[in-house]
Motif scaffolding. Structure first.
Motif, mmCIF file in Angstrom:
data_model
loop_
_atom_site.group_PDB
_atom_site.id
_atom_site.type_symbol
_atom_site.label_atom_id
_atom_site.label_comp_id
_atom_site.label_asym_id
_atom_site.label_seq_id
_atom_site.Cartn_x
_atom_site.Cartn_y
_atom_site.Cartn_z
ATOM 1 N N SER A 303 0.836 -1.211 0.000
ATOM 2 C CA SER A 303 0.000 0.000 0.000
ATOM 3 C C SER A 303 0.864 1.252 0.000
ATOM 4 C CB SER A 303 -0.916 0.018 1.234
ATOM 5 O OG SER A 303 -1.732 -1.120 1.227
ATOM 6 N N LEU A 304 1.943 1.212 0.785
ATOM 7 C CA LEU A 304 2.862 2.353 0.809
ATOM 8 C C LEU A 304 3.466 2.577 -0.580
ATOM 9 C CD1 LEU A 304 4.608 1.754 4.235
ATOM 10 C CD2 LEU A 304 3.571 3.909 3.547
ATOM 11 N N ARG A 305 3.822 1.471 -1.241
ATOM 12 C CA ARG A 305 4.356 1.589 -2.600
ATOM 13 C C ARG A 305 3.300 2.185 -3.517
ATOM 14 N NH1 ARG A 305 8.976 1.674 -4.709
ATOM 15 N NH2 ARG A 305 8.959 -0.037 -6.207
ATOM 16 N N ALA A 306 2.042 1.737 -3.337
ATOM 17 C CA ALA A 306 0.957 2.232 -4.193
ATOM 18 C C ALA A 306 0.780 3.733 -4.050
ATOM 19 C CB ALA A 306 -0.344 1.512 -3.837
ATOM 20 N N MET A 307 1.049 4.272 -2.850
ATOM 21 C CA MET A 307 0.880 5.719 -2.691
ATOM 22 C C MET A 307 2.170 6.486 -2.970
ATOM 23 S SD MET A 307 0.184 5.919 1.406
ATOM 24 C CE MET A 307 -0.615 4.348 1.676
ATOM 25 N N GLY A 308 3.177 5.779 -3.526
ATOM 26 C CA GLY A 308 4.356 6.477 -4.026
ATOM 27 C C GLY A 308 5.596 6.368 -3.172
ATOM 28 N N ALA A 309 5.602 5.464 -2.184
ATOM 29 C CA ALA A 309 6.820 5.299 -1.370
ATOM 30 C C ALA A 309 7.868 4.544 -2.187
ATOM 31 C CB ALA A 309 6.500 4.533 -0.097
#
Lengths: 403, 222
Positions: A303-309
């Motif tokens: 999820s963090l990756r999905a929001m651009g992390a």
């Protein structure tokens, strides 16, 4: 306030069980390293201290003092005792080949009755010839303390309740100082000079609490401390003294501490083995628990990756969590260990059977540093596997699988 | 301002010894336009989500390009791509995407703190939570919310950065009619404010909010 910096701590809060488990293992690891180093250091310090306090190469005692003096146990569990021999033995000892210096001592034990503050070993030295206690006094008090009439200096374990006065056979002795602990029986003694102990011995006869019949205190001594000349072997000189002067027992002080050194060596080995086992188990458990925690949270990381992390941010979060928890656990382990070791140093000394002195705050810094380093190394090991796992996430697959 | 797919194709290896590959998306051209909601419908496994994931920069196509304002997303390194996505693409993935250690409000604010040390935009997050009717749950932890409430939280979070592109994969799944309407109204408003919205959904009700409806089957538009 929410920031990237406090995100790792907030994440850990959501897994209290595993976080506590990791804290415990980090604490155990640092406590084992810190505690192990502290104990070994304390034992070595005790041994070094007693070696320097003994100061002599040979201890000469009367042959008939066997019931009151055992050279092997004297330093560890000596009961207050006293014995005497003819003072003329001193000159005979001085005449033996290889003897450089010989200094007499006189002993007395106070009694557990109203005449005395407590049952204590009293050791008197001859200020003119002493080479063991006076250096100790100079070292402890920086040369400023002089013993006057009825003055005493007490060992670290002697408690003085009444305004620096110690009552011995109805005499009020002024306590002018207290030695630092050695971890050995020397800490339980009271030190004074010949003039004072002669008064105390006479008083002990008056109170009828001395096991001997009254004698002239000018004619006796209890033991002689001998330093041998350079090039002479202490064992050889001890034998010469025994053979040439009748009625004496000699003990090379090296042999008195060698048994302690042997015990220290075997305790050190046990502590090292124990520490290695704890480190191995602790590191393994830290890695496993941390990996389980990361595995359970793959969807959060996706999820963090999905929001651009970025992967770097994910690594920062994982490393932050591992370092924070191990640092905190390490600190807790060190504090708990220090409290136990310093607070229960008497019990440790009793259980180990050899002298132990808790190291000073200055000497705690290095073991504490190593304790923290070990906890952080475990964090690094846990991170290596976890970061790899997190950075290999197939984000789209994880987000789909979780549906 | 444009987000284009040029001949993007996605193959997945099949499980098994003599496997070939399974083509989830056959070469497709696609253009997401500002101010519009494009809805993609189709049966499960038709390739809708795969296309959306490729457009969002989290799934590299087997071939073809995804261009954001002329930049091919998949030629960027991870840091560049992540920053670009954080700034320009609001993604609403399938399923639950909350971080359990954070409150609902903090979950919504999360995209804003990844690359900025400024205080997280609390007012904006609260405004979005109000629009998805979760303002009273702002301080609750995710495990106290229902699945539908967590979907609405994900919608609010995707809109926080006021991104140019909103890619929503089943944003109304599991919602009741009232909440479907509030979410769709919010997405419509976002498009009307100039963002481009891609909506992958099975939801019939969504059709009346979309400017264009495309249907996929077997990895192709039909």
């Amino acid at each position: 306030m929410l920031t990237l910096k406090n995100l790792p701590v907030k994440n850990l809060n959501s897994y209290p069980g595993r976080t506590i488990a990791m804290l415990i293992f980090a604490g155990l690891m640092s406590a084992a390293v810190f505690g192990g180093m502290l104990i070994i250091r304390g034992l070595r310090q005790g041994l070094e201290s007693v070696q320097s306090r003994l100061g002599a190469d040979i201890l000469v005692t009367p042959e008939d003092a066997d019931n009151d003096f055992d050279a092997q146990t004297f330093l560890i569990q000596a009961e207050p005792g006293y014995f005497y021999m003819d003072a003329s033995k001193l000159d005979q000892i001085r005449a033996v080949e290889g003897v450089e210096t010989a200094s007499p001592q006189m002993f007395l034990a106070s009694a557990t009755s109203s005449c005395c503050s407590a049952k204590l070993q009293i050791i008197a030295f001859d200020p003119d010839t002493d080479f063991t206690i006076q250096p100790w006094i100079r070292e402890t008090f920086h040369g400023a303390q002089k013993l006057g009439k009825m003055d005493v200096i007490v060992g670290a374990n002697v408690t003085v309740y009444d305004d620096h006065i110690l009552r011995l056979y109805n005499n009020d002795c002024r306590v002018i100082g207290q030695f630092a602990p050695t971890g050995y029986s020397l800490d339980n003694a009271v030190y004074t000079d010949f003039e004072t102990i002669k008064v105390l011995i006479t008083s002990s006869f008056d109170t009828k609490l001395n096991k001997y019949q009254p004698f002239n205190t000018e004619d006796v001594i209890s033991s002689v401390l001998v330093r041998v000349k350079n090039g002479y072997d202490a064992g050889d000189v001890a034998n010469k003294i025994k053979n040439s002067v009748s009625g004496l027992n000699t003990t090379a002080t090296k042999s008195m501490v060698s048994k302690i050194a042997d015990s220290l060596s075997s305790i050190s080995t046990s502590v090292h083995v124990f520490t290695i086992v704890i480190l191995f188990v602790g590191a393994l458990m830290t890695i496993l628990i941390f990996l389980m925690m990361i595995n359970e949270r793959t969807r959060e990381f996706a999820s963090l990756r999905a929001m651009g992390a970025s992967r770097n941010i994910l690594s920062y979060i994982v490393i932050g969590e591992a370092v924070f928890i191990n640092l905190l656990g390490g600190l807790i382990g060190i504090i708990a260990s220090a409290v136990v070791i310093i607070g229960f140093s008497g019990v440790i000394r009793e259980k180990l059977g050899i002298g132990f002195t808790p190291p000073s705050p200055r000497h705690i810094i290095i073991p504490a540093f190593f304790g923290i380093v070990v906890a952080l190394l475990a964090a690094v090991a846990a991170c290596l596997a976890a970061v790899k796992r997190v950075n290999r996430l197939d984000v789209s697959l994880v987000l789909k699988e979780g549906e | 301002m444009s987000l284009n797919a040029k001949s993007v194709q996605k193959d997945f290896p099949r499980a098994g010894k003599n496997s070939n590959v399974f083509t989830a998306v056959h070469p497709i051209d696609f253009n997401l336009q500002p101010g519009k909601i494009i809805e993609i419908t189709g049966r499960s496994g038709s390739g809708k989500s795969t296309l959306l994931n490729m457009l969002s920069g989290i799934l590299k196509p087997t071939s073809g390009q995804v261009l954001l304002d002329g930049t091919d997303l998949y030629t960027l390194d991870d840091n560049e791509l992540s920053r670009l996505r954080n700034k320009n693409i609001g993604l609403i993935p399938q399923g639950h995407t909350a971080l359990l250690g954070l409150s609902i409000l903090e979950n919504v604010m999360l995209p804003a703190i990844l690359y900025s040390s400024s205080p997280a935009p609390r007012d904006r997050a609260m405004e979005l939570l109000t629009q998805v009717r979760l303002e009273e749950m702002a301080n609750e932890k995710p495990n106290e919310l229902s699945g539908g409430e967590l979907r609405r939280m994900a919608v609010a979070r995707a809109l926080l950065m006021s991104s140019q592109y909103i890619l929503a994969d089943e944003p109304t799944a599991g919602l009741d009619e009232e909440n479907i309407l509030s979410v769709m109204n919010l997405l419509r408003k976002t498009a009307d404010n100039g963002s481009a919205v891609l909506l992958v959904t099975h939801e019939q009700e969504a059709a009346r909010f979309a400017d264009e409806i495309l249907t996929m089957d077997g990895g192709r538009f039909i």
